[in-house]
Scaffold this motif. Structure first.
Motif, PDB file in Angstrom:
ATOM      1  N   ARG A   1       0.814  -1.223   0.000  1.00 51.47           N
ATOM      2  CA  ARG A   1       0.000   0.000   0.000  1.00 51.47           C
ATOM      3  C   ARG A   1       0.842   1.266   0.000  1.00 51.47           C
ATOM      4  NH1 ARG A   1      -2.851   1.012   5.731  1.00 51.47           N
ATOM      5  NH2 ARG A   1      -3.384   2.872   4.547  1.00 51.47           N
ATOM      6  N   TYR A   2       2.123   1.165   0.370  1.00 52.26           N
ATOM      7  CA  TYR A   2       2.986   2.342   0.422  1.00 52.26           C
ATOM      8  C   TYR A   2       3.747   2.562  -0.879  1.00 52.26           C
ATOM      9  CZ  TYR A   2       1.958   1.658   5.347  1.00 52.26           C
ATOM     10  OH  TYR A   2       1.302   1.471   6.537  1.00 52.26           O
ATOM     11  N   GLY A   3       3.531   1.682  -1.856  1.00 52.23           N
ATOM     12  CA  GLY A   3       4.187   1.848  -3.135  1.00 52.23           C
ATOM     13  C   GLY A   3       5.526   1.140  -3.198  1.00 52.23           C
ATOM     14  N   LEU A   4       6.134   1.186  -4.369  1.00 52.40           N
ATOM     15  CA  LEU A   4       7.416   0.512  -4.591  1.00 52.40           C
ATOM     16  C   LEU A   4       8.225   1.329  -5.586  1.00 52.40           C
ATOM     17  CD1 LEU A   4       9.064  -2.166  -4.046  1.00 52.40           C
ATOM     18  CD2 LEU A   4       8.068  -3.001  -6.197  1.00 52.40           C
ATOM     19  N   SER A   5       9.446   1.623  -5.232  1.00 46.69           N
ATOM     20  CA  SER A   5      10.326   2.370  -6.130  1.00 46.69           C
ATOM     21  C   SER A   5      11.219   1.405  -6.899  1.00 46.69           C
ATOM     22  CB  SER A   5      11.188   3.360  -5.338  1.00 46.69           C
ATOM     23  OG  SER A   5      12.156   2.671  -4.564  1.00 46.69           O
ATOM     24  N   LEU A   6      11.849   1.930  -7.939  1.00 44.49           N
ATOM     25  CA  LEU A   6      12.768   1.115  -8.737  1.00 44.49           C
ATOM     26  C   LEU A   6      13.943   0.641  -7.884  1.00 44.49           C
ATOM     27  CD1 LEU A   6      13.791  -0.045 -11.399  1.00 44.49           C
ATOM     28  CD2 LEU A   6      14.671   2.230 -11.994  1.00 44.49           C
ATOM     29  N   ALA A   7      14.437   1.513  -7.018  1.00 47.78           N
ATOM     30  CA  ALA A   7      15.563   1.133  -6.160  1.00 47.78           C
ATOM     31  C   ALA A   7      15.166  -0.001  -5.214  1.00 47.78           C
ATOM     32  CB  ALA A   7      16.046   2.351  -5.363  1.00 47.78           C
ATOM     33  N   GLU A   8      13.964   0.074  -4.656  1.00 47.66           N
ATOM     34  CA  GLU A   8      13.499  -0.973  -3.745  1.00 47.66           C
ATOM     35  C   GLU A   8      13.341  -2.306  -4.475  1.00 47.66           C
ATOM     36  OE1 GLU A   8      10.846   1.551  -0.508  1.00 47.66           O
ATOM     37  OE2 GLU A   8      10.000   1.090  -2.484  1.00 47.66           O
ATOM     38  N   ALA A   9      12.819  -2.260  -5.698  1.00 44.74           N
ATOM     39  CA  ALA A   9      12.624  -3.495  -6.460  1.00 44.74           C
ATOM     40  C   ALA A   9      13.958  -4.173  -6.756  1.00 44.74           C
ATOM     41  CB  ALA A   9      11.879  -3.197  -7.753  1.00 44.74           C
ATOM     42  N   LEU A  10      14.952  -3.395  -7.170  1.00 46.73           N
ATOM     43  CA  LEU A  10      16.270  -3.971  -7.464  1.00 46.73           C
ATOM     44  C   LEU A  10      16.915  -4.520  -6.194  1.00 46.73           C
ATOM     45  CD1 LEU A  10      17.631  -1.320  -9.988  1.00 46.73           C
ATOM     46  CD2 LEU A  10      16.823  -3.630 -10.504  1.00 46.73           C
ATOM     47  N   SER A  11      16.675  -3.831  -5.082  1.00 42.79           N
ATOM     48  CA  SER A  11      17.233  -4.310  -3.820  1.00 42.79           C
ATOM     49  C   SER A  11      16.581  -5.614  -3.378  1.00 42.79           C
ATOM     50  CB  SER A  11      17.051  -3.238  -2.741  1.00 42.79           C
ATOM     51  OG  SER A  11      17.470  -3.700  -1.479  1.00 42.79           O
ATOM     52  N   ASP A  12      15.269  -5.733  -3.611  1.00 38.68           N
ATOM     53  CA  ASP A  12      14.545  -6.932  -3.180  1.00 38.68           C
ATOM     54  C   ASP A  12      14.987  -8.191  -3.925  1.00 38.68           C
ATOM     55  OD1 ASP A  12      13.159  -5.480  -1.344  1.00 38.68           O
ATOM     56  OD2 ASP A  12      11.308  -5.329  -2.499  1.00 38.68           O
ATOM     57  N   VAL A  13      15.540  -8.034  -5.126  1.00 44.35           N
ATOM     58  CA  VAL A  13      16.021  -9.206  -5.867  1.00 44.35           C
ATOM     59  C   VAL A  13      17.516  -9.399  -5.689  1.00 44.35           C
ATOM     60  CG1 VAL A  13      14.171  -9.091  -7.574  1.00 44.35           C
ATOM     61  CG2 VAL A  13      16.316  -7.865  -8.007  1.00 44.35           C
ATOM     62  N   GLY A  14      18.090  -8.702  -4.720  1.00 44.62           N
ATOM     63  CA  GLY A  14      19.513  -8.891  -4.431  1.00 44.62           C
ATOM     64  C   GLY A  14      20.444  -7.985  -5.198  1.00 44.62           C
ATOM     65  N   GLY A  15      19.887  -7.102  -6.013  1.00 49.01           N
ATOM     66  CA  GLY A  15      20.722  -6.194  -6.784  1.00 49.01           C
ATOM     67  C   GLY A  15      21.211  -6.796  -8.089  1.00 49.01           C
ATOM     68  N   LEU A  16      22.042  -6.041  -8.789  1.00 48.80           N
ATOM     69  CA  LEU A  16      22.593  -6.484 -10.062  1.00 48.80           C
ATOM     70  C   LEU A  16      23.753  -7.449  -9.834  1.00 48.80           C
ATOM     71  CD1 LEU A  16      21.044  -3.796 -10.699  1.00 48.80           C
ATOM     72  CD2 LEU A  16      22.777  -3.331 -12.431  1.00 48.80           C
ATOM     73  N   ASN A  17      24.000  -8.306 -10.821  1.00 47.82           N
ATOM     74  CA  ASN A  17      25.207  -9.129 -10.799  1.00 47.82           C
ATOM     75  C   ASN A  17      26.400  -8.233 -11.090  1.00 47.82           C
ATOM     76  OD1 ASN A  17      24.118 -11.701 -10.242  1.00 47.82           O
ATOM     77  ND2 ASN A  17      23.387 -11.855 -12.347  1.00 47.82           N
ATOM     78  N   ASP A  18      27.229  -8.024 -10.083  1.00 48.64           N
ATOM     79  CA  ASP A  18      28.316  -7.050 -10.197  1.00 48.64           C
ATOM     80  C   ASP A  18      29.262  -7.353 -11.357  1.00 48.64           C
ATOM     81  OD1 ASP A  18      27.309  -5.752  -7.981  1.00 48.64           O
ATOM     82  OD2 ASP A  18      28.571  -6.874  -6.573  1.00 48.64           O
ATOM     83  N   ALA A  19      29.533  -8.621 -11.587  1.00 45.78           N
ATOM     84  CA  ALA A  19      30.553  -8.983 -12.570  1.00 45.78           C
ATOM     85  C   ALA A  19      30.052  -8.924 -14.005  1.00 45.78           C
ATOM     86  CB  ALA A  19      31.090 -10.382 -12.270  1.00 45.78           C
ATOM     87  N   THR A  20      28.751  -9.038 -14.210  1.00 49.99           N
ATOM     88  CA  THR A  20      28.266  -9.188 -15.581  1.00 49.99           C
ATOM     89  C   THR A  20      27.221  -8.165 -16.006  1.00 49.99           C
ATOM     90  OG1 THR A  20      26.595 -10.773 -14.806  1.00 49.99           O
ATOM     91  CG2 THR A  20      28.696 -11.671 -15.552  1.00 49.99           C
ATOM     92  N   ALA A  21      26.464  -7.573 -15.081  1.00 49.90           N
ATOM     93  CA  ALA A  21      25.357  -6.686 -15.451  1.00 49.90           C
ATOM     94  C   ALA A  21      25.855  -5.356 -15.988  1.00 49.90           C
ATOM     95  CB  ALA A  21      24.437  -6.456 -14.254  1.00 49.90           C
ATOM     96  N   ASP A  22      25.076  -4.790 -16.880  1.00 50.01           N
ATOM     97  CA  ASP A  22      25.364  -3.468 -17.437  1.00 50.01           C
ATOM     98  C   ASP A  22      24.583  -2.447 -16.615  1.00 50.01           C
ATOM     99  OD1 ASP A  22      25.856  -1.208 -18.867  1.00 50.01           O
ATOM    100  OD2 ASP A  22      25.047  -1.931 -20.770  1.00 50.01           O
ATOM    101  N   ALA A  23      25.283  -1.656 -15.809  1.00 49.14           N
ATOM    102  CA  ALA A  23      24.618  -0.690 -14.934  1.00 49.14           C
ATOM    103  C   ALA A  23      23.875   0.386 -15.715  1.00 49.14           C
ATOM    104  CB  ALA A  23      25.639  -0.044 -13.998  1.00 49.14           C
ATOM    105  N   ASN A  24      24.263   0.583 -16.956  1.00 44.28           N
ATOM    106  CA  ASN A  24      23.555   1.565 -17.791  1.00 44.28           C
ATOM    107  C   ASN A  24      22.412   0.929 -18.578  1.00 44.28           C
ATOM    108  OD1 ASN A  24      24.999   3.812 -17.044  1.00 44.28           O
ATOM    109  ND2 ASN A  24      26.557   3.544 -18.638  1.00 44.28           N
ATOM    110  N   GLY A  25      22.193  -0.363 -18.374  1.00 43.34           N
ATOM    111  CA  GLY A  25      21.163  -1.069 -19.133  1.00 43.34           C
ATOM    112  C   GLY A  25      20.014  -1.531 -18.257  1.00 43.34           C
ATOM    113  N   ILE A  26      19.516  -0.631 -17.407  1.00 40.34           N
ATOM    114  CA  ILE A  26      18.359  -0.948 -16.575  1.00 40.34           C
ATOM    115  C   ILE A  26      17.137  -0.294 -17.207  1.00 40.34           C
ATOM    116  CG2 ILE A  26      17.321  -0.746 -14.284  1.00 40.34           C
ATOM    117  CD1 ILE A  26      20.139  -0.530 -13.147  1.00 40.34           C
TER     118      ILE A  26
END
Length: 375
Positions: A271-296
């Motif tokens: 009921r309080y909503g969900l931000s993009l940052a919260e969603a990425l955090s809830d899935v453990g974040g990006l794979n540091d070694a392989t993810a493209d930080a500019n490709g979200i």
């Protein structure tokens, strides 16, 4: 950059339609250009791509406030409300200085007798006033009729008339409330918000954003969250007989996180909503070694519009530290799809890792041939 982003969105959509797995590290088969994929590319030319920056955040907030400012202070009209009597309502009738008229002669007050019930033909029968039409009248209208009848036998009768049981009209609250059921319509105006509160309020599994309101043949979506969090009084409704309020479950209030993240899956919006940052955090974040930080990317379906835009795609450049603040300010909507792409160097490394075993196998075969193992 936008041209590159649109090509990437087209590629992602083609991958989805081809049934290829979007789990990071999985193998993706090549896609041949055929009429179906060509048509898809034409459809995706109607996709609008925007960079998530401070200007976009401000624009999205402004667009949410435009409709709200126009109707925020539009109150529900309850002034002048007057209850209309109906079949089954029970009335209490008394005449000052005439106690014998409070209860009809030969009728002993018992638990079963609680007043004068409006009969199925819409009438009541009272002393010196038989078969008086009552259904469809207000209390004041019926009061005048009874006074006129009694005035024929009593000088200036002082009449006390009130409803002691409201049984003719109901409104219904169904779905995810704590006490679903029927609520009576009484002389006190009953609004949609009042009815939900009388039903015990929303349950833990309720959709806090919208409820379905049906009145007669008309059904509409009430934005409950706008009422509670933004004070939008226009979302309230004055209820009448037969109205139905249905509260949905929150199962469809989800976003989907796919691509190069630690744990792809769906996340429920509370009921309080969900931000993009919260969603990425809830899935453990990006794979540091392989993810493209500019490709979200955030893919959001757009309702039918004159521009012909079928979807909005928002891109976050997370390599910029400021973008992390913007990600927390970017509010997600139900059914949004978040996709994190893999960095080009990581894709190349994966390709090499798939080719190396094949090359080693070929080398082993060549060695065996050289040593005479094959004839």
């Amino acid at each position: 950059m936008l041209k590159y982003s649109k090509k990437l969105v087209i590629s992602l959509s083609l991958v989805i339609l081809s049934g290829c797995s979007m789990i990071p590290g999985s193998h993706m088969e090549g896609i041949d250009v055929d009429p179906e994929t060509s048509t898809l590319e034409q459809d995706l030319s109607k996709v609008k791509i925007s960079i998530i920056d401070s200007a976009l955040i401000a624009r999205l907030k402004d667009s949410q406030q435009v409709g709200l400012k126009a109707k925020k202070y539009t109150p529900i009209i309850t002034e002048g409300y007057d209850y209309v009597l109906g079949i089954g309502d029970v009335l209490s009738i008394g005449v000052w200085d005439h106690p014998e008229l409070t209860i009809p002669a030969a009728v002993q007050r018992t638990a079963e007798f609680d007043g004068f019930r409006i009969q199925t033909d819409g009438t009541i029968t009272y002393a010196y006033a038989a078969n008086i039409p009552a259904a469809g009248k207000t209390i004041s209208q019926l009061h005048k009729v009874l006074v006129a009848k009694l005035s024929q036998v009593i000088e200036k009768p002082q009449l006390d008339l009130k409803v002691v049981a409201f049984r003719s009209q109901r409104t219904y609250v169904t779905g995810e409330v704590k006490r679903p059921g029927a609520l009576p319509i009484t002389e006190i105006p009953l609004t949609l918000i009042d009815a939900i509160n009388q039903a015990g309020g929303l349950s833990e599994r309720a959709d806090w954003r919208t409820v379905i309101f049906t009145s007669g043949e008309q059904t509409e979506i009430i934005r409950l969250d706008d009422f509670y969090t933004k004070g939008d009084l226009s979302q309230n409704r004055l209820l009448k007989h037969g109205d139905i309020i249905h509260v949905n479950r929150s199962d469809n209030q989800k976003v989907f996180v796919l691509g190069d993240v630690r744990k792809a899956g769906s996340i429920e919006i509370n009921r309080y909503g969900l931000s993009l940052a919260e969603a990425l955090s809830d899935v453990g974040g990006l794979n540091d070694a392989t993810a493209d930080a500019n490709g979200i990317f955030v893919l959001r379906k757009r309702p039918a519009n004159d521009e012909g835009i079928i979807a909005d795609v928002y891109q976050l450049h997370a390599q910029n530290i400021v973008a992390l603040v913007l990600a927390d300010q970017f509010k997600l909507q139900p059914r949004d799809i978040i996709y994190v792409t893999t960095a080009p160097i990581a894709r190349w490394n994966r390709l090499i890792s798939q080719l190396v075993p094949t090359l080693q196998g070929l080398e082993n075969i060549s060695t065996l041939k050289t040593q005479g193992a094959f004839f």
